[in-house]
Every structure is written in C-alpha cells, then in structure tokens.
Enzyme design. Structure first.
Site, short mmCIF file in Angstrom:
data_model
loop_
_atom_site.label_atom_id
_atom_site.label_comp_id
_atom_site.label_asym_id
_atom_site.label_seq_id
_atom_site.Cartn_x
_atom_site.Cartn_y
_atom_site.Cartn_z
N TYR A 88 -73.90 -1.62 78.32
CA TYR A 88 -72.90 -2.39 77.98
C TYR A 88 -74.08 -4.29 78.56
CZ TYR A 88 -69.89 0.48 75.56
OH TYR A 88 -69.51 1.47 74.43
N LEU B 214 -74.24 -1.40 66.66
CA LEU B 214 -73.81 -1.65 68.05
C LEU B 214 -73.93 -3.05 68.24
CD1 LEU B 214 -72.08 -0.99 70.33
CD2 LEU B 214 -73.90 -0.29 71.54
N PHE C 229 -59.81 3.12 79.54
CA PHE C 229 -58.43 3.66 77.11
C PHE C 229 -60.45 3.28 77.29
CE2 PHE C 229 -59.49 -0.50 80.04
CZ PHE C 229 -59.85 -1.30 79.04
#
Length: 411
Positions: free
Chosen positions: A120, A91, A411
C-alpha cells in the site's frame, strides 16, 4: 480491460466468494452472514471482466480521531484481486476510484489495515500507528508499582454492554488519535459476538467495568478466555485470557483492571493484542519479566487524500513555519511546494515560491500526520530530505501529541 464500477447488493455474495478465495478462507455460515451484513452497509467498488467480478474493495463510513478533531475517513476493507487477474492494473484501478470518490465527498483521509505491508505504500499509505502485543505471566499475582483503584468491579451482561461501555469508548476515542468510530452494528458483530470468528475455543465475551454503582464508569475491559494445558507433572489447567480491549481514565483504574485479569482462576497467561506502544502498564508493572512485549507491528495505514484539508483541520502543539515540497503520484493536486504556518491557534497551508525546507512523499507525510512517526526518523532513514537544518525537529515539535496515536480496531 476491466470496468471499475459499483457492486450492487445482489453481487455481495460473489464479492465474498472472491475474498474468501484470495484470503484462503472458508468461514462458517454465521460468519458469512456477518460479512454480508457488513458489506450491505459499506461502499462497494468492483472490477468486472465482462460479467466476472475479478476485483473488489469496500469502505466503511468512518470518522477518525485526529489531534483536536474528528474527520471523515473511509476505512478500506475486503481488498482483493482474483489470482487470474494479478499484475493487470486491477488494484490500481480500484484504488484510484476509491481515492477519487473520497476526494469528491470531502474526506481528507482514508485508512486501512494491510494484509501485506509491501502493497500500500505505492498508493500513498503510510504506517501511522504502531500496535504491540503484551503478555502477562499470571501464574502469580501481578506486581505493580502503583496502587490500583479500589472502587468496585462488576461484570456486565454482553446484551447490556453497549449502553454501559459505548459512551466511555467514545470519550476515550477522542483522547487518542487514530481511532475510528464504532457503530452499534460493529459493536454487536465484531466485538460482542457470542462466538469468536478466529478461535471457536474462546469463551463468549466477558465485560468488567470499574466504578461505584449508579456513577459513570471509570474504565472497562472486554476479554475472552479458553482452557490450556499447563504442562508439567500435575498438568494443571492454566488457561489463556485474551484481552480484546481495555480502557481506563486513570493509571490506577488500568492497574485495577489488569490486576483483576491476572487473578482469574484457572488461568496462567494474559495476552493483549493491539495495545498502544506507550501503554502505561509497561511502566507501572513492577516486574518486566512478568509483563513482556512479544510483538510490535504497523497497525493503521493512513492516506492523506486532501493534504491541505487534513493539515489545517488538526491541532498543533507548537508553532512551526516550514515550506514542504510534497510529491503525490496518485493525486496530483497534493503535489507542489506549500508553506505550512501552524501553531496552537490554527494552521494555514498555501502554495509557496520559496525554497523547500523539507521534501517528502505524501506517504511519509501520512505516517507523521497523527504524531506517531517522527519526521527526524524519516530524515535519518533517507526518506525525507531536510534542506534547512532544524526543520524536521520543528515540524516534529508541532505534530507532537500527549499520547501516541493508536487503534485496536482492525477492519
């Protein structure tokens, strides 16, 4: 060791299978086809272990509304790592490549919706907008404190909807920060599809607009319905109205649209997911037992790829002159001490030798950038260090926007 490289169109189906594995999903054929078409239009980056695709990330080519401007902002999606390759830097490699590409192409921002909020922040993303879910008990007429707009309401065929509501959506997007552009394919494949991907019991989309025939519309609502058992001895049907989007150019127009939704026959509950935390309905509803906020959550996560470009591009509500000490472990070019001299006439952001007034990570700066998070709150939380008393309040006053940033575009 994995190789980070572009994912060719021939590997899109492999990327989707990896995503379905990671997200424990098994979509039907039609949904798979929509996902494939979506990824054809996206930037695609993969992590390959030999010939095996073990990590994937895509990015929409978005622009994002920010105070006073509209900026390039890739929208990250389908971020996934194979369970066999977790905690091996996959990642990190994908994120690093994506951020470097955004910087190289002149995108000062990047954004995503987080499936797991804990992930994140370490890549510099901050929760920049807040969404709420509102539920209305529509077993009785909606009680209002203002008079609804009494211009005509009319249904619009979904096949014709984009031409009618698309321009209004674009103008509404400009009035509130945090909203990405919406292409015609996204309208058709994500908002106006005949069947809802997450709930097959929901009706096709219904669109109601308000305005005099022949005149520009003043607002619209896009919703779906499904039957639900009302319970009780009579077991009367009290279906659900799920509001996907409601836009209005005045509170009276919004009141008329909410009133219409609450009056739909054979329904007893209106649920609106992804509403702004400052939705006017929460003020003009006469009975807050009838209109309730049932959930609140971080929505859009924002990353400042180029801090200088991002800060000098947006508008400012009040003068501010502060020295910021910014830390960015992923993009070192953002790290350092900078003087922000901004106001209604524009902004400058240049390296500074003076002592810092505020010290913060790029993650916190991203959270505050659209005006949805107050710097003073982060000082109180111990996440921003205020070296000069009053500096946080001054920066908050300059960052302030007339309405809170918000997006319902997941999204």
């Amino acid at each position: 060791m994995v190789d980070i490289q572009d994912v060719p169109e021939a590997d899109i189906d492999r990327a989707l299978e990896l995503a379905y594995l990671v997200f424990h999903d098994r979509p039907e054929k039609e949904a798979r086809a929509r996902h494939h078409a979506l990824l054809v239009r996206c930037l695609r980056i993969g992590a390959y272990d030999g010939d095996a695709l073990v990590g994937f990330m895509a990015a929409h080519d978005f622009r994002l509304s920010v105070p006073g401007a509209d900026l390039p902002c890739p929208g990250l999606t389908f971020v996934c790592v194979a369970p066999t390759h977790r905690r091996r830097g996959v990642l990190t490699g994908l994120m690093t490549e994506m951020l470097e590409r955004a910087a190289a192409t002149g995108s000062p921002l990047a954004a995503l919706w987080a499936s797991e909020a804990a992930i994140y922040g370490r890549f510099g993303y901050g929760g920049a907008t807040t969404g709420v879910t509102i539920e209305i008990d529509s077993t009785r007429p909606l009680a209002l404190r203002i008079d609804p707009d009494r211009r005509p309401l009319r249904l619009v065929d979904p096949e014709e909807a984009l031409a009618v509501i698309g321009p209004f959506h674009e103008s509404a997007r400009a009035r509130r920060a945090g909203r990405p552009t919406r292409s015609a394919p996204r309208w058709r494949e994500e908002w106006l599809t005949e069947e809802d991907e997450e709930d097959e019991e929901l009706s096709p989309p219904r669109i109601i607009v308000l305005g005099e025939p022949g005149e520009p519309i003043a607002g619209y609502v896009l919703y779906r319905t499904k039957p639900e058992d009302g319970g009780g001895p009579a077991r009367a049907p009290q279906g659900l109205v799920r509001v996907d989007e409601l836009e209005a150019d005045t509170p009276a127009v919004a009141a008329a649209l909410w009133e219409c939704l609450a009056a739909l026959d054979l329904t007893g509950r209106v649920r609106a997911w992804g509403r702004p935390a400052d939705d006017p309905l929460l003020h003009f509803a006469a009975d807050r037992d009838q209109v309730r906020v049932t959930a609140q959550y971080p929505a859009l996560w924002l990353r400042l790829v180029d801090v200088r470009a991002a800060l000098t591009a947006r508008s400012w509500a009040a003068p501010v002159d502060v020295v910021l000490e910014v830390h960015d472990v992923r993009l070192p070019g953002n790290t350092g001490r900078f003087r922000l001299d901004a106001g209604p006439d524009g902004a400058a952001y240049e390296p500074a030798e003076a002592a810092a007034d505020l010290a913060l990570d790029v993650r916190e700066l991203a959270a505050c950038y659209l005006g949805g998070t107050r710097v003073a709150e982060l000082v109180e939380a111990g996440l921003v260090r205020e070296h000069t008393p009053g500096a946080a309040a001054a920066l908050d006053a300059a960052l302030r926007t007339p309405v809170l940033p918000h997006t319902g575009d997941e999204f």
